[in-house]
Design an enzyme around this catalytic site. Sequence first.
Site, PDB file in Angstrom:
ATOM      1  N   GLU A  50      13.859  -0.903   0.612  1.00 12.49           N
ATOM      2  CA  GLU A  50      13.851  -1.750  -0.586  1.00 12.49           C
ATOM      3  C   GLU A  50      14.825  -1.234  -1.640  1.00 12.49           C
ATOM      4  O   GLU A  50      15.417  -2.014  -2.391  1.00 12.49           O
ATOM      5  CB  GLU A  50      12.435  -1.855  -1.150  1.00 12.49           C
ATOM      6  CG  GLU A  50      11.984  -0.760  -2.094  1.00 12.49           C
ATOM      7  CD  GLU A  50      11.725   0.574  -1.390  1.00 12.49           C
ATOM      8  OE1 GLU A  50      11.468   1.570  -2.081  1.00 12.49           O
ATOM      9  OE2 GLU A  50      11.770   0.611  -0.138  1.00 12.49           O
ATOM     10  N   ASP A  51      15.032   0.087  -1.699  1.00 12.37           N
ATOM     11  CA  ASP A  51      15.983   0.636  -2.660  1.00 12.37           C
ATOM     12  C   ASP A  51      17.417   0.302  -2.276  1.00 12.37           C
ATOM     13  O   ASP A  51      18.260   0.028  -3.144  1.00 12.37           O
ATOM     14  CB  ASP A  51      15.790   2.144  -2.776  1.00 12.37           C
ATOM     15  CG  ASP A  51      15.683   2.822  -1.405  1.00 12.37           C
ATOM     16  OD1 ASP A  51      15.784   2.113  -0.387  1.00 12.37           O
ATOM     17  OD2 ASP A  51      15.484   4.045  -1.359  1.00 12.37           O
TER      18      ASP A  51
ATOM     19  N   ASP B  99       5.515  10.548  -6.648  1.00 17.69           N
ATOM     20  CA  ASP B  99       5.692  11.988  -6.440  1.00 17.69           C
ATOM     21  C   ASP B  99       6.976  12.506  -7.070  1.00 17.69           C
ATOM     22  O   ASP B  99       7.377  13.646  -6.808  1.00 17.69           O
ATOM     23  CB  ASP B  99       5.677  12.325  -4.947  1.00 17.69           C
ATOM     24  CG  ASP B  99       6.773  11.599  -4.178  1.00 17.69           C
ATOM     25  OD1 ASP B  99       7.418  10.718  -4.764  1.00 17.69           O
ATOM     26  OD2 ASP B  99       6.964  11.905  -2.986  1.00 17.69           O
TER      27      ASP B  99
END
Length: 919
Positions: A832-833, A746
């Site tokens: 996770e980032d 997105d």
Amino acid sequence: MTGYTMLRNGGAGNGGQTCMLRWSNRIRLTWLSFTLFVILVFFPLIAHYYLTTLDEADEAGKRIFGPRVGNELCEVKHVLDLCRIRESVSEELLQLEAKRQELNSEIAKLNLKIEACKKSIENAKQDLLQLKNVISQTEHSYKELMAQNQPKLSLPIRLLPEKDDAGLPPPKATRGCRLHNCFDYSRCPLTSGFPVYVYDSDQFVFGSYLDPLVKQAFQATARANVYVTENADIACLYVVLVGEMQEPVVLRPAELEKQLYSLPHWRTDGHNHLIINLSRKSDTQNLLYNVSTGRAMVAQSTFYAVQYRPDFDLVVSPLVHAMSEPNFMEIPPQVPVKRKYLFTFQGEKIESLRSSLQEARSFEEEMEGDPPADYDDRIIATLKAVQDSKLDQVLVEFTCKNQPKPSLPTEWALCGEREDRLELLKLSTFALIITPGDPRLIISSGCATRLFEALEVGAVPVVLGEQVQLPYQDMLQWNEAALVVPKPRVTEVHFLLRSLSDSDLLAMRRQGRFLWETYFSTADSIFNTVLAMIRTRIQIPAAPIREEAAAEIPHRSGKAAGTDPNMADNGDLDLGPVETEPPYASPRYLRNFTLTVTDFYRSWNSAPGPFHLFPHTPFDPVLPSEAKFLGSGTGFRPIGGGTGGSGKEFQAALGGNVPREQFTVVMLTYEREEVLMNSLERLNGLPYLNKVVVVWNSPKLPSEDLLWPDIGVPIMVVRTEKNSLNNRFLPWNEIETEAILSIDDDAHLRHDEIMFGFRVWREARDRIVGFPGRYHAWDIPHQSWLYNSNYSCELSMVLTGAAFFHKYYAYLYSYVMPQAIRDMVDEYINCEDIAMNFLVSHITRKPPIKVTSRWTFRCPGCPQALSHDDSHFHERHKCINFFVKVYGYMPLLYTQFRVDSVLFKTRLPHDKTKCFKFI
């Protein structure tokens, strides 16, 4: 009455009357029939005649049924409408006929045009065929030119042993063994892949005496090793485990030597053999002392000078965690830098140097010259004086409260249990390690155990005794993690320890933690390290690291992608050419066979040393768990310059020292087909795009009737085994470029923003370069870390929802980073980032780079993402604090640096103008 009766009874007297009655009835029927005939025949004739003669009247206007002239019939009121309809239909028929004739004329013209187009198509086909021939000839000429300008590279002639005995010239003495005279290189060609054969200990007598934990751990790690082979005929190295022995088994040297010489592939002298003696206790037997090992290499934790062969034998770490993995949550943090005690030491000397020297006659070689000075008394006096001075809080104990652990002569025995020692070391900034007083004992299991425990809990080791051989000393840079001080300088130790700055101390502690995790912590790391040591010495490159095989999901393409006007809003900027040729991958690293021992071109100085433990990546020479990229080749290298000039010249070229380079878009998605299709369409026409890898994170496959857009480059849809955010960073084998653009499905970025981010990443290939910046903050009331997503001039993270990073980090994230972090990501389906930012900052000790983008880069109108949930931020707070525990410190670094370009228009809100903008 009688007559009536007679009539009824049909008497004879009534015969005349009956006949008359019958005659009368017949007359009536005849008349009736004649009357009906006249009516039916003559009346119609008369009526017809009357009607036909009625129109002969003098007044013509009164004729009704006769024929009429002109349009007299239309004068009848109820027929007027029918007349109008007839006239309209007649007119329409005339018009249709005219149109039909016109269409026939057009059809004839179009047929002529079709014939002309057919002729043009035939001519175009002929021209295309000629162009293909020209292109084919050009490609052939190009290949010929490339072949002329590049030297031909082919595999060398394979080295093969002519017979079992290589016939190497024997060294003059056993201690004279080195690789050049005791190792058979003919069994280890460069292209062999370094096959290793491991003997099954259960097949030999000494195998039944081995410690079950050591044997089980060794067999488990050997089965999982990438280099181990079951074919002994092709093996380069033969590994045999001989210790540690169970108590109270004592294997005599002659018996062990006999069993070694009976090994199937010993070949009279044991060349290309490695004998491993792993220790779990501080008093592990030196089994191989007084054992002739021939040309076999020895790896153990205890060595006398008379048996150690430099650059041939290996000093290994003790196997403390035999079958259990270390608990990272119990390891103390690396901060604060200063702990309660400046340094600590606990130990008890069982035997003095003088009594040890009296046993010198039992050694194969006696010491020459005068006996060495015994510095232990001076060390005890000096350390006690420091403790009594109260300048710093130290703890030194030279007598154990409980029974000391068994140890070798002249060695300082360990005190207490392992848990008690670790608790004391957790309070120690430095840990003193006093080497044995006997100089002939260059390393012992007790010293190695002290070193292991100090590194495990973050106490910087201070080794008193420069003659000691630390584990893997010829490969590891121990001066980056420990202090090695000669014993005569014991009076200067206190000054040296106080002179270290906090930054240097933290760097040494961090490097020590890295060494412990990578080379000492588990049985796998010890065995892998031993093999990597030998492989590096004989200059064989590591095996390629495993890549994730991409299971492609078939999909239909063909939907022509349009051009988003927002994407094309680049002003007068020239973003670069869209590649008209097929996508090309980054060049593979070709120096693996020539650069195998050390790398001289590092981009920074935080690498752990030239020792290569992990296999190679397809793009980089080595893969240790901390960064070590080359400054040339295809590793991390400084990229700058370009074609020069400004304005259009700058815009038209990608720039940098690598003129041709592409990147791969990796897009994670989960059951948002419409959003995904729109995002893919926005990539249409993006310059330097090699491929799009769509990581399909849902167990439900995409719709079969879904038509994927055609954006000019391949779109690879990859199926995952489970729904995990860690799949975003898997090193998929379909990623053929060094540069990866990780982007959410997105995210809404313009082409000019993506190209600018790619240019910036090429100037800082070891960093995360992206658009959305975040930072961490310390929560004073709760004494914990917080995640902050507010816009700020300062940042410490760049989210990987829209960021460039090197594929090298995908290997580190998936295979090297602690598994506990990936488990946390799966548990929360989040963070996770943050984990990737922790990893890169931990390796490089540099913050990420933020590049300018619009303040809102999310797709307008897209379904709500997980990040809008309130629990999302609470989970990210927990993730940051958990990651800090795993790493032992906070690796994220703050920065106020942001990259912008005068060639890219930037619109800043009025409340953000106070931020510095670096151009």
